[in-house]
Design an enzyme around this catalytic site. Structure first.
Site, PDB file in Angstrom:
ATOM      1  N   ILE A  47       6.291  -2.167   7.484  1.00 20.15           N
ATOM      2  CA  ILE A  47       6.757  -0.835   7.759  1.00 20.15           C
ATOM      3  C   ILE A  47       7.507  -0.546   6.502  1.00 20.15           C
ATOM      4  O   ILE A  47       8.860  -0.794   6.121  1.00 20.15           O
ATOM      5  CB  ILE A  47       7.273  -0.632   8.889  1.00 20.15           C
ATOM      6  CG1 ILE A  47       6.776  -0.969  10.208  1.00 20.15           C
ATOM      7  CG2 ILE A  47       6.827   0.963   8.684  1.00 20.15           C
ATOM      8  CD1 ILE A  47       5.187  -0.879  10.132  1.00 20.15           C
ATOM      9  N   LYS A  48       6.784   0.365   5.896  1.00 22.25           N
ATOM     10  CA  LYS A  48       7.299   1.071   4.413  1.00 22.25           C
ATOM     11  C   LYS A  48       8.259   2.076   4.970  1.00 22.25           C
ATOM     12  O   LYS A  48       7.629   2.829   5.199  1.00 22.25           O
ATOM     13  CB  LYS A  48       6.480   1.278   3.485  1.00 22.25           C
ATOM     14  CG  LYS A  48       5.869  -0.064   2.635  1.00 22.25           C
ATOM     15  CD  LYS A  48       5.097   0.559   1.881  1.00 22.25           C
ATOM     16  CE  LYS A  48       6.014   1.034   0.228  1.00 22.25           C
ATOM     17  NZ  LYS A  48       4.767   0.756  -0.850  1.00 22.25           N
ATOM     18  N   ILE A  49       9.591   2.629   4.333  1.00 22.76           N
ATOM     19  CA  ILE A  49      10.444   3.622   5.165  1.00 22.76           C
ATOM     20  C   ILE A  49      10.755   4.296   3.414  1.00 22.76           C
ATOM     21  O   ILE A  49      11.498   3.071   3.007  1.00 22.76           O
ATOM     22  CB  ILE A  49      11.328   3.174   6.044  1.00 22.76           C
ATOM     23  CG1 ILE A  49      10.815   2.953   7.093  1.00 22.76           C
ATOM     24  CG2 ILE A  49      12.455   4.660   6.255  1.00 22.76           C
ATOM     25  CD1 ILE A  49      11.338   2.203   8.046  1.00 22.76           C
ATOM     26  N   THR A 104       0.618  -1.467  -0.001  1.00 22.72           N
ATOM     27  CA  THR A 104       0.165   0.337  -0.300  1.00 22.72           C
ATOM     28  C   THR A 104       0.909   0.963  -0.032  1.00 22.72           C
ATOM     29  O   THR A 104       1.706   1.181  -0.102  1.00 22.72           O
ATOM     30  CB  THR A 104      -0.537   0.188   1.264  1.00 22.72           C
ATOM     31  OG1 THR A 104      -0.235   0.243   2.542  1.00 22.72           O
ATOM     32  CG2 THR A 104      -1.735  -1.587   1.504  1.00 22.72           C
ATOM     33  N   ILE A 107       2.185  -1.377   4.724  1.00 26.90           N
ATOM     34  CA  ILE A 107       2.099   0.008   5.023  1.00 26.90           C
ATOM     35  C   ILE A 107       3.044   1.119   5.634  1.00 26.90           C
ATOM     36  O   ILE A 107       4.017   0.410   5.994  1.00 26.90           O
ATOM     37  CB  ILE A 107       1.303   0.418   6.504  1.00 26.90           C
ATOM     38  CG1 ILE A 107       0.553   1.419   6.828  1.00 26.90           C
ATOM     39  CG2 ILE A 107       2.125  -0.025   7.724  1.00 26.90           C
ATOM     40  CD1 ILE A 107      -1.144   1.819   7.256  1.00 26.90           C
TER      41      ILE A 107
END
Length: 377
Positions: free
Chosen positions: A142-144, A49, A111
């Site tokens: 977790i998208k960074i 996402t 996310i």
């Protein structure tokens, strides 16, 4: 369900070692069982996402009406976090059997941290931890973003045992820095006593946006030689990224972590929807087939590949020299790929910030309407 004689393109792609992830999520997709159907029928084993996806989901239909009514009067930032983490949690539950069956490799749902924090290391880490704890599922990532400020955030987040999807990677140089940040994160996680086996990571290397930018520059040059190079940059860049990945997973540094149970940080081909209608609509899937990678596809690309995708074996291994020659030919036209990729990173952050603003505005409008209706009632 698949079978030994399954000839679907998506099944053949999976058999070739490419994990198919869907680049989309919405409450409607969850409520209708569409995501579960894609897992069963089109070999989808993960979901990604981003702010653009959530902005589109909140702005379409009435699937979020009850959630907005429940959250009426809530601060908009808190409402957005509640809605998006609820969706990601439910998607993670749908994909949990895949996660278990693949021993924590696939079945992942990503996310993204608030894109406004892309240049803020400290707040990125704090938000990553909060999102991880809020979703509360082991198969979330977790998208960074891979900004300069994002690199230490990647290391520090992994060091806490949190799985990370590194996003917005465009250049080979930055990708090498991402790989280093990942290794450092796993080393610190091990020192902190975390079980490395459950810590997943992918590196989202963007594809089609590179062609869009380079093709525009080649068209400005306008010579026959320049025009013949259109549609070559993105695939070549991705293939060089894979060669960089192979260098790292062939190192003693990685061998030590692998011996401790760590998973590799798989390359993930992102931005795989074809932007130029003159190109084959499955180009960025067909030409990037190699075992041990992820291809995250928007729905249109997934449907196209499921219908007429081509799997002819490994189309990446051993292509680095040819890829380097193609990049050199493009740069000989006066086009600096380093400049192009730096601009794409800046634009990528700006686009996600704009989508986040749209998401906040759409959510606020929904909260206001819900509050008005509640008051009228």
């Amino acid at each position: 369900m698949t079978s030994p004689t399954d000839t679907r393109p998506t099944h053949r792609l999976s058999e070739a070692g490419v994990s198919i992830w869907l680049d989309d999520l919405s409450r409607e997709r969850l409520a209708t069982g569409n995501l579960a159907a894609l897992v069963a029928e089109k070999d989808v084993v993960g979901v990604t996402t981003n702010p653009t996806i959530f902005a589109a989901a909140l702005g379409t239909g009435d699937a979020y009406a009850s959630a907005l009514a429940e959250l009426a009067g809530t601060d908009v930032e808190a409402a957005v976090e509640r809605i998006t983490t609820d969706d990601v949690r439910e998607a993670a539950d749908v994909l949990r059997p895949v996660f278990d069956a693949t021993h924590a490799v696939d079945g992942r749902v990503s996310i993204e941290v608030d894109p406004r924090l892309a240049r803020d290391t400290e707040r990125t880490v704090a938000t990553a931890v909060r999102l991880w704890e809020t979703v509360g599922r082991p198969n979330v990532m977790i998208k960074i973003p891979a900004t300069l400020e994002g690199l230490p955030a990647i290391t520090r987040t992994l060091a806490q045992g949190i799985s990370v999807n590194v996003t917005l990677i465009f250049s080979i140089e930055r990708y090498r820095a991402v790989l280093d940040a990942w290794l450092a994160g796993l080393e610190q996680a091990q020192a902190n006593g975390h079980d490395l086996a459950g810590i997943g990571s992918v590196a989202s290397f963007f594809v089609s946006r590179v062609d869009a930018a380079v093709d525009a520059a080649l068209e400005k040059v306008g010579t026959e030689e320049a025009l013949a190079l259109r549609g070559k940059a993105a695939i070549a860049n991705a293939r060089l990224a894979y060669a960089a990945y192979r260098d790292v997973v062939g190192s003693e540094r990685w061998a030590a972590l692998q011996g401790a149970g760590a998973q590799p940080q798989r390359p993930l081909w992102a931005s795989t929807g074809v932007k130029n209608p003159e190109y084959r609509d499955t180009l960025y899937v067909d030409e990037l087939v190699v075992a041990g990678v992820v291809n995250t596809m928007p729905q249109a690309t997934l449907d196209a590949f499921a219908d007429h995708g081509i799997v002819l074996g490994d189309t990446v291994t051993g292509t680095a020299d040819d890829a380097a020659e193609q990049i050199a030919a493009i740069e000989a036209q006066g086009i600096s790929l380093a400049d192009v990729t730096a601009r794409l990173e800046t634009e990528g952050v700006s686009k996600f910030e704009a989508s986040w603003s749209q998401l906040l505005e759409t959510t606020q409008a929904g909260l206001d309407a819900a509050a008005f209706q509640g008051g009228a009632a």
